[in-house]
Design an enzyme around this catalytic site. Structure first.
Site, PDB file in Angstrom:
ATOM      1  CD  GLU A 260      -2.939  -1.172   2.300  1.00  0.00           C
ATOM      2  OE1 GLU A 260      -2.592  -0.696   3.392  1.00  0.00           O
ATOM      3  OE2 GLU A 260      -4.047  -1.664   2.097  1.00  0.00           O
ATOM      4  CG  HIS A 279      -6.177   0.643   4.555  1.00  0.00           C
ATOM      5  ND1 HIS A 279      -5.246  -0.332   4.771  1.00  0.00           N
ATOM      6  CD2 HIS A 279      -6.891   0.712   5.710  1.00  0.00           C
ATOM      7  CE1 HIS A 279      -5.384  -0.825   5.988  1.00  0.00           C
ATOM      8  NE2 HIS A 279      -6.383  -0.211   6.580  1.00  0.00           N
TER       9      HIS A 279
HETATM   10  P1  NAD Z   1     -11.152  -7.308  16.617  1.00  0.00           P
HETATM   11  O1  NAD Z   1      -9.876  -7.504  17.333  1.00  0.00           O
HETATM   12  O2  NAD Z   1     -12.323  -6.756  17.341  1.00  0.00           O
HETATM   13  O3  NAD Z   1     -11.610  -8.701  15.966  1.00  0.00           O
HETATM   14  C1  NAD Z   1     -10.765  -9.592  15.321  1.00  0.00           C
HETATM   15  C2  NAD Z   1     -11.365 -10.979  15.436  1.00  0.00           C
HETATM   16  O4  NAD Z   1     -10.549 -11.882  14.673  1.00  0.00           O
HETATM   17  C3  NAD Z   1     -11.375 -11.509  16.887  1.00  0.00           C
HETATM   18  O5  NAD Z   1     -12.670 -11.915  17.233  1.00  0.00           O
HETATM   19  C4  NAD Z   1     -10.414 -12.695  16.842  1.00  0.00           C
HETATM   20  O6  NAD Z   1     -10.813 -13.751  17.698  1.00  0.00           O
HETATM   21  C5  NAD Z   1     -10.505 -13.114  15.379  1.00  0.00           C
HETATM   22  N1  NAD Z   1      -9.384 -13.909  14.902  1.00  0.00           N
HETATM   23  C6  NAD Z   1      -8.075 -13.798  15.241  1.00  0.00           C
HETATM   24  N2  NAD Z   1      -7.348 -14.721  14.576  1.00  0.00           N
HETATM   25  C7  NAD Z   1      -8.228 -15.425  13.819  1.00  0.00           C
HETATM   26  C8  NAD Z   1      -8.080 -16.514  12.901  1.00  0.00           C
HETATM   27  N3  NAD Z   1      -6.884 -17.078  12.676  1.00  0.00           N
HETATM   28  N4  NAD Z   1      -9.183 -16.978  12.281  1.00  0.00           N
HETATM   29  C9  NAD Z   1     -10.408 -16.435  12.520  1.00  0.00           C
HETATM   30  N5  NAD Z   1     -10.601 -15.421  13.398  1.00  0.00           N
HETATM   31  C10 NAD Z   1      -9.523 -14.925  14.014  1.00  0.00           C
HETATM   32  O7  NAD Z   1     -10.804  -6.422  15.353  1.00  0.00           O
HETATM   33  P2  NAD Z   1     -11.794  -5.529  14.470  1.00  0.00           P
HETATM   34  O8  NAD Z   1     -11.924  -4.185  15.072  1.00  0.00           O
HETATM   35  O9  NAD Z   1     -13.016  -6.311  14.153  1.00  0.00           O
HETATM   36  O10 NAD Z   1     -10.897  -5.333  13.163  1.00  0.00           O
HETATM   37  C11 NAD Z   1     -10.520  -6.441  12.353  1.00  0.00           C
HETATM   38  C12 NAD Z   1      -9.403  -6.033  11.441  1.00  0.00           C
HETATM   39  O11 NAD Z   1      -9.883  -5.048  10.538  1.00  0.00           O
HETATM   40  C13 NAD Z   1      -8.237  -5.328  12.141  1.00  0.00           C
HETATM   41  O12 NAD Z   1      -7.293  -6.252  12.633  1.00  0.00           O
HETATM   42  C14 NAD Z   1      -7.646  -4.467  11.070  1.00  0.00           C
HETATM   43  O13 NAD Z   1      -6.638  -5.192  10.407  1.00  0.00           O
HETATM   44  C15 NAD Z   1      -8.806  -4.253  10.112  1.00  0.00           C
HETATM   45  N6  NAD Z   1      -9.239  -2.854  10.018  1.00  0.00           N
HETATM   46  C16 NAD Z   1      -9.278  -2.307   8.776  1.00  0.00           C
HETATM   47  C17 NAD Z   1      -9.706  -1.009   8.607  1.00  0.00           C
HETATM   48  C18 NAD Z   1      -9.800  -0.422   7.230  1.00  0.00           C
HETATM   49  O14 NAD Z   1      -9.751   0.785   7.087  1.00  0.00           O
HETATM   50  N7  NAD Z   1      -9.955  -1.232   6.208  1.00  0.00           N
HETATM   51  C19 NAD Z   1     -10.060  -0.234   9.728  1.00  0.00           C
HETATM   52  C20 NAD Z   1     -10.030  -0.831  10.984  1.00  0.00           C
HETATM   53  C21 NAD Z   1      -9.610  -2.155  11.121  1.00  0.00           C
END
Ligand code: NAD
Length: 313
Positions: A260, A279
């Site tokens: 990115e 993103h």
């Molecule tokens: P979160 O921590 O609340 O949830 C992540 C979930 O993934 C948890 O429930 C965890 O148990 C699960 N998990 C971990 N490893 C796993 C695996 N191997 N298989 C299946 N599930 C698994 O996070 P969130 O706030 O829901 O955000 C998720 C992701 O979104 C973040 O880590 C970040 O990378 C991404 N994000 C992207 C943007 C964007 O602008 N696109 C913005 C915010 C977050």
């Protein structure tokens, strides 16, 4: 109470900036004083790198308030060793990301971007055959990851389209899924095989790198959609490209790429059944205001000797 000297290193939303000015002694990114690190007692950062070298120049620093979630731009170990509190705003952007997932699901299912491109090039008749899409109503959604974003995506799709919701998340429980009206699956393969829309909301770890590669893509229904708003390397982009080229999937949408900012020459962008966004998940006015004001609130709590709400260290 004397407002705490707070450096804001990256531009933040004007509403949040005004909020900050009313509560803290602000030094903005445009102010020459921002170069005099030694006076900073608090900082708000988006992408600005809080390295050991920078932290060392701030002898009075008490708190690093991250505007956003990911704290990879902050040397956490060093901040901890110096007794500096680090906070983030984990709840501020989840709804924006979840709404982007819904937008991408509808876009892929109804080929909105492809239709727009066709119209711009010129169409000879209405409703061309290659633009036939499908409805989300009563379909099956597979959530990979049931954290903040995954849960919201599940709620929204279930409420709006009466979808069945399957979950693959080894760290969640059956009772949590049941409470939400979702079905917990022990096996990722089952979710991939049975879902019409698969949405990935997991952190990037060694376990999630290449979580979706050629084998996993081959398990998905030919009419399924794959959406990733998490981190790029969770999907093997080369394998996804081949699957889309060969129409082994109905469509895919990605908001996070392995490299990115994504290049305009990325091979995936040559696929008509693919949508890429840069993103952009958290990039709404609403989330930007929340991220800014919540970062300010954490500093104000510290100033008032109250517990911060989202303390990382
Ligand atoms: P979160 O921590 O609340 O949830 C992540 C979930 O993934 C948890 O429930 C965890 O148990 C699960 N998990 C971990 N490893 C796993 C695996 N191997 N298989 C299946 N599930 C698994 O996070 P969130 O706030 O829901 O955000 C998720 C992701 O979104 C973040 O880590 C970040 O990378 C991404 N994000 C992207 C943007 C964007 O602008 N696109 C913005 C915010 C977050």
């Amino acid at each position: 109470m004397i407002p705490i000297k707070t450096f804001i290193f990256d531009p933040i939303d004007p509403v949040a900036l005004e909020y900050a000015r009313k509560r803290l002694d602000i030094v903005e990114w445009t102010n020459k004083e921002i170069e005099n690190y030694s006076i900073a007692e608090a900082v708000i950062v988006r992408t600005f790198k809080m390295t050991r070298k920078i932290i060392d120049q701030m002898p009075n620093l008490k708190i690093i308030a991250k505007h956003g979630v990911g704290v990879d731009n902050i040397d956490l170990d060093y901040a901890k060793s110096r007794g500096i509190i680090v906070t983030n705003t984990p709840h501020a952007n989840m709804n924006s990301v979840a709404e982007l997932v819904i937008a991408l699901a509808l876009n892929c299912a109804r080929k909105v971007t492809f239709a727009h491109t066709m119209v711009k090039k010129g169409v000879e008749k209405n409703s061309p055959f290659e633009l036939a899409g499908f409805e989300l109503q009563n379909k099956t959604v597979g959530l990979i990851g049931l954290g903040r974003i995954g849960t919201l995506v599940g709620w929204k799709l279930k409420a709006a389209f009466n979808t069945k919701v399957l979950v693959y998340d080894p760290y969640t429980t059956e009772s949590i899924c049941k409470k939400e009206g979702f079905i917990k699956c022990e096996d990722l393969d089952q979710v991939l095989k049975e879902s019409d829309i698969v949405s990935i909301s997991v952190p990037f770890t060694k376990d999630t790198e290449n979580l979706i590669s050629a084998r996993e893509l081959s398990l998905m229904k030919k009419n399924a959609i794959l959406i990733n708003t998490s981190r790029g390397k969770i999907i093997n982009e080369k394998d996804l490209y081949h699957a889309l080229q060969q129409n082994k999937l109905f469509g895919a949408a990605i908001d996070a790429f392995a490299e990115e900012p994504v290049s305009k020459d990325h091979p995936l962008l040559t696929c008509n059944n693919f949508i890429g966004t840069p993103h952009n998940g958290a990039n709404t006015k609403d989330a930007l205001i929340r991220m800014g004001t919540e970062a300010v609130d954490e500093i104000v709590r510290l100033m008032n000797n109250e517990e911060t709400l989202s303390k990382i260290i």
